[in-house]
Design an enzyme around this catalytic site. Structure first.
Site, short mmCIF file in Angstrom:
data_model
loop_
_atom_site.label_atom_id
_atom_site.label_comp_id
_atom_site.label_asym_id
_atom_site.label_seq_id
_atom_site.Cartn_x
_atom_site.Cartn_y
_atom_site.Cartn_z
CB ALA A 18 -5.96 0.07 -11.03
N GLY A 19 -4.16 -1.60 -8.96
CA GLY A 19 -3.65 -2.91 -8.59
C GLY A 19 -4.64 -3.61 -7.70
CG ASP A 48 9.99 -1.68 -2.50
OD1 ASP A 48 10.76 -2.50 -3.05
OD2 ASP A 48 8.82 -1.51 -2.87
CE LYS A 77 -0.30 4.55 -1.83
NZ LYS A 77 1.02 3.89 -1.74
CG MET A 95 -3.04 -4.35 -2.06
SD MET A 95 -1.63 -4.10 -1.00
CE MET A 95 -1.24 -5.81 -0.58
#
Length: 795
Positions: free
Chosen positions: A23-24, A137, A43, A26
């Protein structure tokens, strides 16, 4: 993986949620099961971010970019709904760690694995670039390791060639330490960032995989970006066979870099494409099934197998009585109240089984998403079979405890720090695989005997022959947390603070120099966190002042013992000359004092001082000859000054025995002294493991894993130290270790290591240093290990 929380949905787009992968700020990544039973990483983006038009557009682009790629080394998208109130995307599940996690837990990858990793990631990027995309990335956290090969994930900031980046103008796109110079310069618009940028990032990733360190260092974002744009990469620790290719990948000029296809071609020569198979994911052939994951080092297939077992043994969630047609049972392509919406439960369900404790839970995958291939199923079956060999009911993961390594990896003692890091990493891998060994029964290199199984209060670690899979009597797994203090006192204090604050760390191996150790010890002592040192030059803290500091090296007062023994029993000297090098202050004073008090062969000694501000040893050499000395003991610590002493003695015609303490035995002494260094006998506190029969497997593993010919000093001592801590943790019994209890247990633990026996006197609580003194002799311009000081015989 952690249980679902109150407020988490039970289902998203027809996928049943099983738990949280990450989890983050966003959103959340869930482990989920599709209607057809396939495991996916799903996600979900929080509604407040999805309300931003640009963000939603970028998320849609991620789904489209990843959905259009079908290559073997790219994680496929199985379903997505960018138009939902909370957009979501599902990708296939890989039960392996990210490259970042694998290197953190198990250290740098061997050259063979790095080449295979690079070839397959380059193949993935070739497809990405052929589709008109730039990933932008590529970093260790976006590379997942499966049994049959790596997977490139997370196309959240992928950019079509010529497209415009959807970001604020002051945002750098990419991850500092892995982004290219052109990415660092271009803060918006994406102009000038093309496929060569991904090749640069790939070079950074491969350098990290090979060394465990970023090629442009660490620190503040601004500092890392500055070095990326203006300085050359640090490739000193990269295997020499990879340096030319990585140097080309990391060229500042994008046009000077090879293409992804050229990188793949350059690396394919060193990769057996049959390893891991050509049969595709989940194919029917042996190679395609992933049953022979030879591309990975031994520790990682086991980790993947454990995670596969843990995930596949999860129970199916109970059906939601309120879930019917039009409430999330569709394929994920609808909208409104149909398949594309989140289904919020009316009642929060308790987990179907008790949640595992924080330290027993496995972190599964990364925050982006993962593929369960046929190899994963094979690993799961193997893990279930192995766990059941002893008839035990449980096949779940063992608890994992962390040992810290506080080392100088970039400062003046970086060679010693790196050697100890490597030795400790092999110890962790051996412990977790059950392949750890014990030394000979008398704990000395020239001794005989074999290790015995560890029991309650036993005196050594188990030989790998005692158990087929190493799990039968191993109650936990280990992990290593490595922090660099760069040999600086201030940084050493910060590192100590970080390790003390991490409650998952139960002990620390210290590979720092004396100055940094002196600063750090007090921090560890206050926290009662065991600190084990194998190379610090002096006993800075006695057991009367500290309880948590374990100094596994003889102190200065012990250095005279090998001199006296050798000159009494091997090269019998009735007249011994002591050269008191005043530049060495206390060390020289101690050696001269002790040898004078107990002269070899009960003969006589003469002392010849050399002022600290003088490098003229000719007068001393003349005095040695005048005293008719049969042997000389140089009591200094400087290789340079010792070389001048050796040359002066040679010019004077001295032909007797010449001895010196450990600090002298450096390349500088041998090179500066030249022929005058021949025959010098040096006392040391470390062994040459290549000359220790019990360490043969360690030496083979070390050379193969790190691509070196010689095992550096103190590597095997660090290996022993870590297993000494592990043994004490085992002897605490079946309960979770506690720092204070481990401090007490370590003083009473005897570990028969490969280099020496580690034990403490039950009365004085001091380390028994008699097991830790050895002799080397300079022969043909190189040091030759002779063995334990009291086992050496005259040739």
């Amino acid at each position: 993986m952690r249980p679902l929380r109150p407020g988490d949905p039970l289902s998203v787009g027809g996928h049943r949620l099983l738990g949280r992968l990450g989890a983050g700020g966003m959103g959340v990544v869930y482990l989920a099961r599709s209607a057809g039973g396939t495991l996916v990483a799903l996600k979900v983006i929080r509604a407040e971010y999805a309300a931003d038009h640009d963000f939603r557009t970028r998320f849609r682009r991620e789904a489209e970019a990843a959905g259009g790629l079908t290559g073997r080394w790219v994680v496929p998208v199985t379903a997505a709904e960018p138009a939902a109130r909370e957009p979501w995307l599902a990708t296939a599940f890989v039960p392996g760690p990210s490259l970042a996690e694998a290197v953190t837990l198990h250290g740098p990858l061997p050259d063979r694995t790095v080449r295979a990793l690079g070839a397959r990631l380059a193949e993935a990027l070739t497809e990405v670039h052929a589709a008109g995309l730039v990933h932008r990335d590529v970093k260790p956290g976006n590379v997942l390791l499966a049994l049959d090969g790596p997977r490139l994930i997370d196309f959240g900031i992928a950019l079509s060639t010529g497209a415009t980046a959807l970001t604020a103008s002051d945002v750098v796109i990419g991850s500092p330490g892995y982004l290219s110079p052109e990415q660092a310069r271009v803060r918006a618009g994406g102009g000038g960032v093309g496929p060569p940028s991904d090749v640069f990032s790939l070079g950074c990733v491969l350098a990290y995989a090979a060394t465990g360190r970023r090629p442009f260092g660490t620190g503040t974002v601004a500092a890392v970006i500055f070095r990326t744009v203006h300085e050359e990469p640090d490739l000193d620790a990269v295997p020499w066979t990879l340096v030319p290719l990585l140097s080309a990948c990391l060229a500042k000029d994008p046009q000077a870099r090879p293409t992804a296809q050229e990188v793949r071609d350059a690396l394919t020569d060193g990769v057996d494409e049959g390893e891991g198979g050509e049969g595709g994911e989940g194919g029917n052939g042996d190679s395609g099934s992933g049953r022979e994951p030879d591309w990975l080092p031994p520790s990682l297939p086991r980790l993947i197998a454990e995670r596969s077992s843990a995930v596949l043994s999860l129970p199916d969630p109970d059906p939601d009585p309120g879930l019917g047609p039009g409430k999330g049972q569709g394929s994920g392509s609808g909208s409104g109240s149909g398949s594309g919406t989140l289904v919020q439960p009316d009642v929060v369900r308790e987990p179907s089984r008790p949640a595992l404790s924080r330290r027993r839970v496995l972190t599964l995958g990364s925050a982006a998403g993962v593929v369960l291939t046929g190899g994963g199923l094979a690993a799961w079956a193997a893990a279930r079979s192995a766990a059941g060999r002893d008839g035990s009911a449980g096949s779940g993961p063992l608890p994992r405890y962390v040992i810290g390594l506080h080392a100088d990896l970039s400062g003046p003692d970086r060679a010693t720090g790196r050697a100890q890091e490597r030795g400790a990493r092999i110890a962790v891998s051996d412990f977790n695989s059950g392949a750890f060994e014990s030394g000979p029964d008398d704990s000395r290199p020239n001794g005989s005997g074999s290790g015995s199984a560890v029991g309650s209060g036993s005196r050594g670690t188990r030989s790998p022959h005692d158990s087929r899979d190493g799990r039968q009597d191993r109650p936990f797994d280990l992990a290593l947390k490595v922090l660099d203090d760069a040999g600086k006192a201030k940084r050493a204090e910060e590192v100590a603070g970080d390790l003390v604050a991490d409650r998952d760390v139960y002990a620390v191996i210290a590979a720092t120099g004396a100055a940094a150790t002196a600063v750090a010890v007090s921090r560890y002592e206050k926290a009662l966190l065991p600190l084990v040192s194998v190379s610090s030059g002096a006993d800075l803290f006695s057991t009367t002042a500290t309880r948590a500091y374990f100094h596994l090296r003889p102190d200065e007062y012990a250095l005279a013992t090998p001199f006296i023994h050798y000159l009494t029993h091997v090269e019998k000297s009735r007249r011994t000359a002591l050269i008191d090098d005043r530049a060495a202050s206390r060390t020289s004073w101690q050696i001269v004092k002790d040898v004078s008090a107990y002269p070899p062969s009960q003969g006589t000694t003469t002392t010849h001082p050399v002022p600290a501000d003088s490098e003229d040893f000719d007068p001393v050499a003349a005095a040695v000859l005048a005293a008719d000395a049969q042997a000389v003991v140089y009591a200094g610590t400087s290789p340079h000054r010792a070389a001048r002493c050796a040359r002066a003695l040679a010019r004077a015609g001295f032909r007797g025995t010449r001895m010196a303490p450990e600090p002298v035995l450096q390349t500088a002494f041998i090179e500066e002294a030249g022929p005058a260094a021949e025959g010098w006998v040096i006392t040391t506190t470390y062994v040459d493991p290549a000359e220790v029969p019990a360490a043969a497997r360690f030496v083979e593993t070390y050379r193969k894993r790190f691509g070196v010919r010689t095992v550096e000093r103190y590597a095997v001592e660090a290996y022993d130290a870590l297993l000494f801590v592990a043994q004490a943790m085992r002897e605490l019994g079946g309960v979770e270790p506690e720092r204070g209890a481990l401090v007490r247990r370590l003083r009473g633990t005897t570990h028969r290591g490969l280099a020496k026996t580690i034990e403490f006197d039950p009365v004085t609580q001091q380390f028994r240093w008699v097991n830790s003194l050895f002799l080397h002799r300079v022969e043909n311009g190189a040091p030759v290990f002779l063995g334990h000081y009291d086992k050496v015989r005259k040739p």
